[in-house]
Design a protein around this motif. Structure first.
Motif, PDB file in Angstrom:
ATOM      1  N   LYS A  82       0.828  -1.206   0.000  1.00  0.00           N
ATOM      2  CA  LYS A  82       0.000   0.000   0.000  1.00  0.00           C
ATOM      3  C   LYS A  82       0.870   1.267   0.000  1.00  0.00           C
ATOM      4  O   LYS A  82       0.526   2.263  -0.656  1.00  0.00           O
ATOM      5  N   MET A  83       1.981   1.227   0.718  1.00  0.00           N
ATOM      6  CA  MET A  83       2.851   2.398   0.750  1.00  0.00           C
ATOM      7  C   MET A  83       3.544   2.607  -0.590  1.00  0.00           C
ATOM      8  O   MET A  83       3.799   3.739  -1.008  1.00  0.00           O
ATOM      9  N   SER A  84       3.846   1.508  -1.279  1.00  0.00           N
ATOM     10  CA  SER A  84       4.419   1.612  -2.615  1.00  0.00           C
ATOM     11  C   SER A  84       3.419   2.272  -3.571  1.00  0.00           C
ATOM     12  O   SER A  84       3.781   3.154  -4.365  1.00  0.00           O
ATOM     13  N   GLU A  85       2.163   1.865  -3.466  1.00  0.00           N
ATOM     14  CA  GLU A  85       1.105   2.478  -4.293  1.00  0.00           C
ATOM     15  C   GLU A  85       0.987   3.973  -3.995  1.00  0.00           C
ATOM     16  O   GLU A  85       0.855   4.794  -4.913  1.00  0.00           O
ATOM     17  N   ALA A  86       1.020   4.312  -2.697  1.00  0.00           N
ATOM     18  CA  ALA A  86       0.909   5.723  -2.305  1.00  0.00           C
ATOM     19  C   ALA A  86       2.099   6.524  -2.810  1.00  0.00           C
ATOM     20  O   ALA A  86       1.944   7.663  -3.270  1.00  0.00           O
ATOM     21  N   THR A  87       3.273   5.930  -2.739  1.00  0.00           N
ATOM     22  CA  THR A  87       4.486   6.607  -3.211  1.00  0.00           C
ATOM     23  C   THR A  87       4.390   6.920  -4.703  1.00  0.00           C
ATOM     24  O   THR A  87       4.672   8.037  -5.147  1.00  0.00           O
TER      25      THR A  87
END
Length: 233
Positions: A82-87
């Motif tokens: 999820k953090m990769s997507e947000a990044t």
């Protein structure tokens, strides 16, 4: 006029986040396009501080910066995914830096850098390398108001829940804990003063004791207990 670098501020809702963000805004090197926070998909509250999304949203509104909430499921690897997507979402907006409010936990900073650097994002830590005493001194002078909302039960008892974080309450801390709670001894909710344009109203109805089991690297399980305030708007 120099162009500011676009950044996302990783927002916990507590005192170190508020202090670091205030420092960043005062120095004006970065254009903070969003606050980023992670919440538990089931509880709709931040995972460690247990701050409801509604209160986090009101904090962002009072500060005047949009909030981007990432809802996490209880499954392996979900945080990284999820953090990769947000990044990638923010990179498309021209963001080059992610800002955090850590003080000295080198393993936490390394974890952030290991995941963000390969994605082309630079980690910024405005409070880094300062002593906890220095950070606390800066906080007490900042005008930011916070209340204690979570304590590690074997470090601080339930009577600290709901206390204003000020010189009076700090003087009650045992000598062996980090004064800023950097090792997880306590967490706070920032609600007024400093970066806040208006007070964020909330209430703490009760303090309850909760326990979590953590699996260690050697396969053993260790239980940690906390006092946690039940927050509402």
């Amino acid at each position: 006029m120099r162009q500011r670098k676009k950044a996302v501020f990783n927002w916990s809702g507590g005192k170190d986040s508020a202090l670091a963000l205030q420092k960043v805004l005062q120095e004006n090197e970065f254009e903070v396009v969003s606050l980023l926070t992670t919440i538990n998909e089931d509880t709709q509250a931040s995972s460690i501080h247990a701050i409801p999304l509604e209160i986090l949203s009101r904090q962002a509104e009072s500060i005047g910066i949009p909030l981007y909430a990432v809802a996490l499921e209880k499954k392996p690897g979900d945080y990284d995914d999820k953090m990769s997507e947000a990044t990638h979402h923010f990179k498309r907006q021209g963001v080059t830096h992610f800002i955090f409010g850590d003080i000295f936990l080198a393993d936490v900073r390394k974890y952030r850098e290991d995941r963000l650097t390969p994605l082309g994002i630079e980690v910024v830590e405005p409070l880094w390398s300062k002593s906890s005493a220095e950070v606390m001194d800066h906080f007490l002078q900042s005008g930011i108001k916070t209340k204690i909302i979570v304590t590690q039960a074997d470090k601080l008892d339930g009577t600290f829940i709901g206390k204003e974080l000020d010189k009076e309450s700090i003087n009650l801390f045992p000598d062996e804990i980090d004064i800023c709670g950097e090792n997880g001894e306590y967490h706070t909710l920032a609600y007024a003063g400093g970066i806040f344009r208006k007070e964020v109203k909330f209430s703490i109805s009760q303090a309850k004791k909760i326990s979590y089991n953590f699996r260690l690297d050697d396969g053993q399980t260790k239980t940690y207990s906390y006092w946690q305030g039940e927050l509402s708007v």
